[in-house]
Design a protein around this motif. Structure first.
Motif: not given
Length: 280
Positions: A62-85, A87-92
């Motif tokens: 959540s933008p309200f709980t992220a610290s620093g630039d975490e809300a803008k730079q956060q990324q994670d990898e889906n362990p099943e598909t290997g896709e990297v998400v 936040a800025s891409d999804m927001e667009l």
């Protein structure tokens, strides 16, 4: 595939949800998909598209709980598909979907039932946008003031967007995404209200504006501007809408400017009576 759901503030209530098919579509393709579905009279699927793209994605914060630039730079990898998400891409993508739905609402192309569902979804999930993106949403909504077909159906999103800006509790607001210099938040709110009141409203949006205005996070000086603007349009609305508009003005009087509202309404009906007597 299984998708996550959003709890308050856009945080996922499930661990590691997969991206759904609408979240995998690019921003431009997403916009065209919505446009084409409506053009081909398949608009019933549009609320599902909006719901899908606004669902929580892997690692969403959540933008309200992220610290620093975490809300803008956060990324994670889906362990099943290997896709990297990112936040800025999804927001667009979400912004592209938001903008296209608002455009279709303002054009009157999206039927009432589907439009109501889309607005309801956006109201419940608009908090997933970052603070820097919220002024984009505000500008997008302000463009609907001149719409002659959509009757201001997207305007109820405006108070929510402004309330979220206020909720971030920042003194200054970065407006680089709308090509403006940074402003104090209070100065930005003043700019929005004045832009709202300077705009040439379509008669079709006046009633929606009166309903929406009561929820704007405004200060006393703005009440005068908004009331004066609404009173100017008493003579523009259809006769069928006039009682509802007067009712909304009377409700707005609870926020202030009671005398201005009552005098303005009485002046309007005195002018109507005088015109009717002269024509008799």
């Amino acid at each position: 595939s299984q998708t996550g759901t959003l709890s308050q503030g856009g945080v996922s209530t499930q661990n590691k949800p997969e991206l759904n098919r609408y979240q995998k579509v690019g921003a431009k393709e997403l916009r065209l998909l919505i446009e084409n579905k409506i053009a081909s009279h398949a608009g019933a699927i549009v609320p599902d598209i909006i719901s899908g793209v606004f669902s929580a994605y892997p690692g969403e914060v959540s933008p309200f709980t992220a610290s620093g630039d975490e809300a803008k730079q956060q990324q994670d990898e889906n362990p099943e598909t290997g896709e990297v998400v990112l936040a800025s891409d999804m927001e667009l993508k979400r912004y592209a979907a938001f903008r296209e739905v608002v455009k279709q609402l303002n054009s009157g192309a999206l039927p009432d039932s589907q439009g109501t569902r889309c607005v309801s979804i956006l109201l419940s999930r608009i908090a997933c946008f970052s603070l820097a993106r919220l002024p984009n949403l505000v500008n997008c909504l302000l463009k609907g003031l001149t719409s002659k077909e959509g009757a201001g159906r997207a305007l109820e999103l405006l108070p929510k967007a402004l309330a979220l800006i206020k909720k971030h509790n920042k003194k200054r607001l970065d407006l680089s995404l709308i090509n403006m210099d940074a402003m104090e938040v209070s100065e930005y709110f003043d700019w929005v209200v004045r832009k709202l009141c300077r705009a040439k409203w379509s008669p079709q949006v006046v009633l929606a504006m009166a309903v929406m205005a009561r929820d704007l996070p405004t200060i006393a000086v703005h009440h005068t501007l908004v009331v004066q603007k609404l009173l100017q349009h008493l003579g523009d609305v259809d006769q069928e809408q006039l009682p509802a508009l007067v009712y909304q003005l009377l409700l707005y009087a609870a926020r202030g400017e009671k005398e201005l509202i009552l005098c303005g309404v009485l002046r309007h009906f005195d002018a109507v009576d005088a015109a009717a007597a002269a024509a008799a």
